[in-house]
Motif scaffolding. Sequence first.
Motif, PDB file in Angstrom:
ATOM      1  N   TRP A  77      -2.731  17.705   3.360  1.00  0.00           N
ATOM      2  CA  TRP A  77      -2.516  16.900   3.532  1.00  0.00           C
ATOM      3  C   TRP A  77      -3.585  15.180   4.096  1.00  0.00           C
ATOM      4  CZ3 TRP A  77       3.613  17.254   5.494  1.00  0.00           C
ATOM      5  CH2 TRP A  77       4.488  17.796   4.169  1.00  0.00           C
ATOM      6  N   SER A  78      -3.958  15.852   4.985  1.00  0.00           N
ATOM      7  CA  SER A  78      -4.941  14.973   5.462  1.00  0.00           C
ATOM      8  C   SER A  78      -6.373  15.233   4.598  1.00  0.00           C
ATOM      9  CB  SER A  78      -5.556  15.587   6.727  1.00  0.00           C
ATOM     10  OG  SER A  78      -4.347  15.908   7.714  1.00  0.00           O
ATOM     11  N   ALA A  79      -6.413  16.143   3.775  1.00  0.00           N
ATOM     12  CA  ALA A  79      -7.693  16.384   3.213  1.00  0.00           C
ATOM     13  C   ALA A  79      -7.390  15.885   2.026  1.00  0.00           C
ATOM     14  CB  ALA A  79      -7.467  18.191   2.791  1.00  0.00           C
ATOM     15  N   ALA A  80      -6.071  15.086   1.593  1.00  0.00           N
ATOM     16  CA  ALA A  80      -5.827  14.439   0.098  1.00  0.00           C
ATOM     17  C   ALA A  80      -5.143  12.787   0.537  1.00  0.00           C
ATOM     18  CB  ALA A  80      -4.503  15.423  -0.483  1.00  0.00           C
ATOM     19  N   GLY A  81      -6.065  12.840   1.478  1.00  0.00           N
ATOM     20  CA  GLY A  81      -5.580  11.788   1.895  1.00  0.00           C
ATOM     21  C   GLY A  81      -3.930  10.988   1.889  1.00  0.00           C
ATOM     22  N   VAL A  82      -3.397  11.384   2.379  1.00  0.00           N
ATOM     23  CA  VAL A  82      -1.914  11.271   2.394  1.00  0.00           C
ATOM     24  C   VAL A  82      -1.566  10.196   3.642  1.00  0.00           C
ATOM     25  CG1 VAL A  82       0.475  11.852   3.068  1.00  0.00           C
ATOM     26  CG2 VAL A  82      -1.675  13.109   1.154  1.00  0.00           C
ATOM     27  N   TRP A  83      -2.053  10.288   4.213  1.00  0.00           N
ATOM     28  CA  TRP A  83      -1.428   9.818   5.532  1.00  0.00           C
ATOM     29  C   TRP A  83      -1.746   7.996   5.032  1.00  0.00           C
ATOM     30  CZ3 TRP A  83       1.440  11.953   7.414  1.00  0.00           C
ATOM     31  CH2 TRP A  83       1.180  13.525   7.318  1.00  0.00           C
ATOM     32  N   ARG A  84      -3.404   7.872   4.584  1.00  0.00           N
ATOM     33  CA  ARG A  84      -3.665   6.815   4.035  1.00  0.00           C
ATOM     34  C   ARG A  84      -2.950   6.273   3.091  1.00  0.00           C
ATOM     35  NH1 ARG A  84      -6.895   3.676   0.953  1.00  0.00           N
ATOM     36  NH2 ARG A  84      -8.066   5.217  -0.298  1.00  0.00           N
ATOM     37  N   LEU A  85      -2.752   7.166   1.916  1.00  0.00           N
ATOM     38  CA  LEU A  85      -1.608   6.456   1.481  1.00  0.00           C
ATOM     39  C   LEU A  85       0.062   6.029   1.474  1.00  0.00           C
ATOM     40  CD1 LEU A  85      -2.426   8.926  -1.642  1.00  0.00           C
ATOM     41  CD2 LEU A  85      -3.496   6.259  -1.090  1.00  0.00           C
ATOM     42  N   LEU A  86       0.261   6.821   2.633  1.00  0.00           N
ATOM     43  CA  LEU A  86       1.134   6.470   3.452  1.00  0.00           C
ATOM     44  C   LEU A  86       1.766   5.526   4.487  1.00  0.00           C
ATOM     45  CD1 LEU A  86       4.504   6.799   4.263  1.00  0.00           C
ATOM     46  CD2 LEU A  86       3.811   8.098   5.857  1.00  0.00           C
ATOM     47  N   HIS A  87       0.735   5.164   4.515  1.00  0.00           N
ATOM     48  CA  HIS A  87       0.352   3.840   5.461  1.00  0.00           C
ATOM     49  C   HIS A  87       0.294   2.339   4.562  1.00  0.00           C
ATOM     50  CE1 HIS A  87      -2.474   0.872   7.963  1.00  0.00           C
ATOM     51  NE2 HIS A  87      -1.742   0.655   8.571  1.00  0.00           N
ATOM     52  N   ARG A  88      -0.114   2.750   3.658  1.00  0.00           N
ATOM     53  CA  ARG A  88      -0.797   1.469   3.018  1.00  0.00           C
ATOM     54  C   ARG A  88       1.303   1.129   2.107  1.00  0.00           C
ATOM     55  NH1 ARG A  88      -4.318  -2.223   1.963  1.00  0.00           N
ATOM     56  NH2 ARG A  88      -4.049  -2.470  -0.047  1.00  0.00           N
ATOM     57  N   ALA A  89       2.122   2.570   1.349  1.00  0.00           N
ATOM     58  CA  ALA A  89       2.839   2.525   0.675  1.00  0.00           C
ATOM     59  C   ALA A  89       4.301   1.638   1.881  1.00  0.00           C
ATOM     60  CB  ALA A  89       3.532   3.151   0.489  1.00  0.00           C
ATOM     61  N   VAL A  90       3.773   1.957   2.819  1.00  0.00           N
ATOM     62  CA  VAL A  90       4.609   1.013   4.114  1.00  0.00           C
ATOM     63  C   VAL A  90       4.665  -0.380   4.068  1.00  0.00           C
ATOM     64  CG1 VAL A  90       5.951   1.384   6.542  1.00  0.00           C
ATOM     65  CG2 VAL A  90       5.562   3.544   5.130  1.00  0.00           C
ATOM     66  N   LEU A  91       3.485  -0.626   4.191  1.00  0.00           N
ATOM     67  CA  LEU A  91       2.450  -1.704   4.327  1.00  0.00           C
ATOM     68  C   LEU A  91       3.538  -2.543   3.139  1.00  0.00           C
ATOM     69  CD1 LEU A  91      -0.498  -1.780   6.246  1.00  0.00           C
ATOM     70  CD2 LEU A  91       1.390  -2.668   7.118  1.00  0.00           C
ATOM     71  N   ASP A  92       3.687  -1.721   1.909  1.00  0.00           N
ATOM     72  CA  ASP A  92       3.621  -2.722   0.557  1.00  0.00           C
ATOM     73  C   ASP A  92       5.042  -3.115   0.730  1.00  0.00           C
ATOM     74  OD1 ASP A  92       0.998  -3.089  -0.215  1.00  0.00           O
ATOM     75  OD2 ASP A  92       1.522  -1.530  -1.697  1.00  0.00           O
ATOM     76  N   GLN A  93       5.630  -1.777   1.372  1.00  0.00           N
ATOM     77  CA  GLN A  93       7.078  -2.141   1.159  1.00  0.00           C
ATOM     78  C   GLN A  93       7.637  -3.133   2.650  1.00  0.00           C
ATOM     79  OE1 GLN A  93       9.667  -0.490  -0.603  1.00  0.00           O
ATOM     80  NE2 GLN A  93      11.598  -1.548   0.324  1.00  0.00           N
ATOM     81  N   LEU A  94       6.645  -2.928   3.640  1.00  0.00           N
ATOM     82  CA  LEU A  94       7.386  -4.151   4.171  1.00  0.00           C
ATOM     83  C   LEU A  94       7.304  -5.185   4.346  1.00  0.00           C
ATOM     84  CD1 LEU A  94       6.633  -2.710   7.641  1.00  0.00           C
ATOM     85  CD2 LEU A  94       8.232  -2.324   6.564  1.00  0.00           C
ATOM     86  N   GLY A  95       5.632  -5.717   3.042  1.00  0.00           N
ATOM     87  CA  GLY A  95       5.087  -6.750   2.963  1.00  0.00           C
ATOM     88  C   GLY A  95       6.087  -7.613   2.016  1.00  0.00           C
ATOM     89  N   ASP A 101       4.085  -9.880   9.171  1.00  0.00           N
ATOM     90  CA  ASP A 101       3.278 -11.069   9.294  1.00  0.00           C
ATOM     91  C   ASP A 101       2.124 -10.662   8.529  1.00  0.00           C
ATOM     92  OD1 ASP A 101       2.013 -14.070   9.855  1.00  0.00           O
ATOM     93  OD2 ASP A 101       2.901 -13.237  11.720  1.00  0.00           O
ATOM     94  N   TRP A 102       1.292 -11.421   7.760  1.00  0.00           N
ATOM     95  CA  TRP A 102      -0.149 -11.086   6.911  1.00  0.00           C
ATOM     96  C   TRP A 102      -0.658 -11.543   7.747  1.00  0.00           C
ATOM     97  CZ3 TRP A 102      -0.203  -6.653   5.038  1.00  0.00           C
ATOM     98  CH2 TRP A 102       1.076  -6.390   4.563  1.00  0.00           C
ATOM     99  N   SER A 103      -0.291 -13.592   7.954  1.00  0.00           N
ATOM    100  CA  SER A 103      -1.545 -14.022   8.852  1.00  0.00           C
ATOM    101  C   SER A 103      -2.121 -13.733   9.755  1.00  0.00           C
ATOM    102  CB  SER A 103      -0.567 -14.837   8.963  1.00  0.00           C
ATOM    103  OG  SER A 103       0.446 -15.286   9.793  1.00  0.00           O
ATOM    104  N   ALA A 104      -0.813 -12.415  10.355  1.00  0.00           N
ATOM    105  CA  ALA A 104      -1.759 -11.681  12.199  1.00  0.00           C
ATOM    106  C   ALA A 104      -2.399 -10.915  11.876  1.00  0.00           C
ATOM    107  CB  ALA A 104      -0.580 -11.581  12.327  1.00  0.00           C
ATOM    108  N   ALA A 105      -3.187 -10.220  10.580  1.00  0.00           N
ATOM    109  CA  ALA A 105      -3.612  -9.234  10.308  1.00  0.00           C
ATOM    110  C   ALA A 105      -5.327 -10.377   9.684  1.00  0.00           C
ATOM    111  CB  ALA A 105      -3.808  -8.960   8.907  1.00  0.00           C
TER     112      ALA A 105
END
Length: 115
Positions: A77-95, A101-105
Amino acid sequence: MEDALSRRLVPDELWEITGPLLPGFAPRPQGGGTAGACPRAVFTAVVYVLTTGVAWRRLPASFGVSPATAHRRFSAWSAAGVWRLLHRAVLDQLGSTGEVDWSAAMGVSDGLCKP
């Protein structure tokens, strides 16, 4: 494994996001291997190891996943980039629900901070 610890480590809402991101595994020609392991159980075992810092070889048998299978899938999963994809998917869901609060990024692009 479906006990309170597993549900706390990987609640249904997280699994709904994670499940589709995980690559499938085919049986090995020589037999054995990781094909028969439940993806959610393996993911939960990996989350347990990563959040507790326990050694892979000390993964409790109660997860229903061998330490070798958990580590092998983590590596794949690490080699396939799953953790980056998961991070992005969770941020998208929360966003999308206004929980981030995107202004804090500042200076963040695709999960990498710019100097």
